[in-house]
Motif scaffolding. Structure first.
Motif, PDB file in Angstrom:
ATOM      1  N   VAL A 142       4.051  14.223 -13.561  1.00  0.00           N
ATOM      2  CA  VAL A 142       4.105  13.819 -14.972  1.00  0.00           C
ATOM      3  C   VAL A 142       2.709  13.856 -15.578  1.00  0.00           C
ATOM      4  O   VAL A 142       2.516  14.341 -16.700  1.00  0.00           O
ATOM      5  N   ARG A 143       1.729  13.357 -14.848  1.00  0.00           N
ATOM      6  CA  ARG A 143       0.343  13.364 -15.320  1.00  0.00           C
ATOM      7  C   ARG A 143      -0.144  14.796 -15.530  1.00  0.00           C
ATOM      8  O   ARG A 143      -0.758  15.101 -16.563  1.00  0.00           O
ATOM      9  N   ASN A 144       0.146  15.676 -14.567  1.00  0.00           N
ATOM     10  CA  ASN A 144      -0.277  17.074 -14.689  1.00  0.00           C
ATOM     11  C   ASN A 144       0.385  17.744 -15.892  1.00  0.00           C
ATOM     12  O   ASN A 144      -0.241  18.521 -16.607  1.00  0.00           O
TER      13      ASN A 144
ATOM     14  N   GLY B  77       0.819  -1.218   0.000  1.00  0.00           N
ATOM     15  CA  GLY B  77       0.000   0.000   0.000  1.00  0.00           C
ATOM     16  C   GLY B  77       0.846   1.258   0.000  1.00  0.00           C
ATOM     17  O   GLY B  77       0.549   2.225  -0.709  1.00  0.00           O
ATOM     18  N   LEU B  78       1.916   1.249   0.795  1.00  0.00           N
ATOM     19  CA  LEU B  78       2.806   2.416   0.835  1.00  0.00           C
ATOM     20  C   LEU B  78       3.525   2.615  -0.499  1.00  0.00           C
ATOM     21  O   LEU B  78       3.680   3.750  -0.968  1.00  0.00           O
ATOM     22  N   LEU B  79       3.958   1.515  -1.121  1.00  0.00           N
ATOM     23  CA  LEU B  79       4.607   1.629  -2.434  1.00  0.00           C
ATOM     24  C   LEU B  79       3.634   2.163  -3.478  1.00  0.00           C
ATOM     25  O   LEU B  79       3.999   2.988  -4.318  1.00  0.00           O
TER      26      LEU B  79
ATOM     27  N   VAL C 265       4.145   5.587  -5.676  1.00  0.00           N
ATOM     28  CA  VAL C 265       4.076   5.630  -7.139  1.00  0.00           C
ATOM     29  C   VAL C 265       3.060   6.669  -7.589  1.00  0.00           C
ATOM     30  O   VAL C 265       3.303   7.436  -8.520  1.00  0.00           O
ATOM     31  N   SER C 266       1.925   6.712  -6.913  1.00  0.00           N
ATOM     32  CA  SER C 266       0.886   7.686  -7.264  1.00  0.00           C
ATOM     33  C   SER C 266       1.393   9.118  -7.097  1.00  0.00           C
ATOM     34  O   SER C 266       1.156   9.976  -7.942  1.00  0.00           O
TER      35      SER C 266
END
Length: 169
Positions: free
Chosen positions: A150-152, A137-139, A143-144
């Motif tokens: 990059v997404r923005n 979950g932390l990984l 990543v998010s």
């Protein structure tokens, strides 16, 4: 009691002491009141996550803990006791998370205390630890967070390209 029986019990205590010595996380729980099916399901989930559960007589627990050099848990070795432990250093929160989930689902489970990486922990500390997401979950969260810039940037480039397409028409 025969000498063979005493030797067998001593052998068990020695082996269990070695397991406790290697453990990164140890939880002591009272599981009395769970059905056989519920205990089986909990053991299965623990096993799938590289966590062991043993129900051991309190006298053997005291002896194994003393041989392993574990101090401060003696007051938890009272009444029906199960020991949940893991030597997996990658995720010492997993036993706490699984046991806490079962404690929430079944009122009969009671976390008595434990030890994490050699430090005594209370029931409250174990519950807090259980609320922390696991390694996966932390990984995933990391990543998010890393993908967001990059997404923005990609959205901004697409917006500029779309606006140029509209002005060209």
């Amino acid at each position: 009691m025969s000498k063979a029986a005493i030797a067998e019990k001593e052998k068990f205590v020695d082996a269990f002491a070695e397991e406790l010595k290697a453990a990164k996380a140890i939880l002591i729980i009272n599981y009395l009141g769970l059905t056989v099916e519920e205990v089986t399901n909990m053991r299965k989930e623990l096993r799938e996550n590289d966590v062991s559960m043993k129900v051991v007589k309190n006298t053997y627990l005291r002896r194994a803990a003393a041989k392993a050099g574990i101090e401060g848990l003696d007051e938890t070795f009272v009444g029906p006791t199960a020991v949940i432990y893991t030597d997996n250093a990658d995720d010492i929160t997993e036993p706490a998370r699984i046991v806490s989930k079962y404690e929430d689902d079944y009122d009969v489970i009671d976390i008595k205390g434990g030890m994490l990486e050699g430090k005594l922990t209370s029931k409250e500390e174990i519950k807090e630890l259980a609320a922390i997401p696991g390694r996966e979950g932390l990984l995933s969260m990391l990543v998010s967070v890393l993908q967001a810039p990059v997404r923005n940037f990609a959205y901004a480039v697409k917006a500029v390209a779309d606006s140029k397409d509209e002005s060209a028409e």
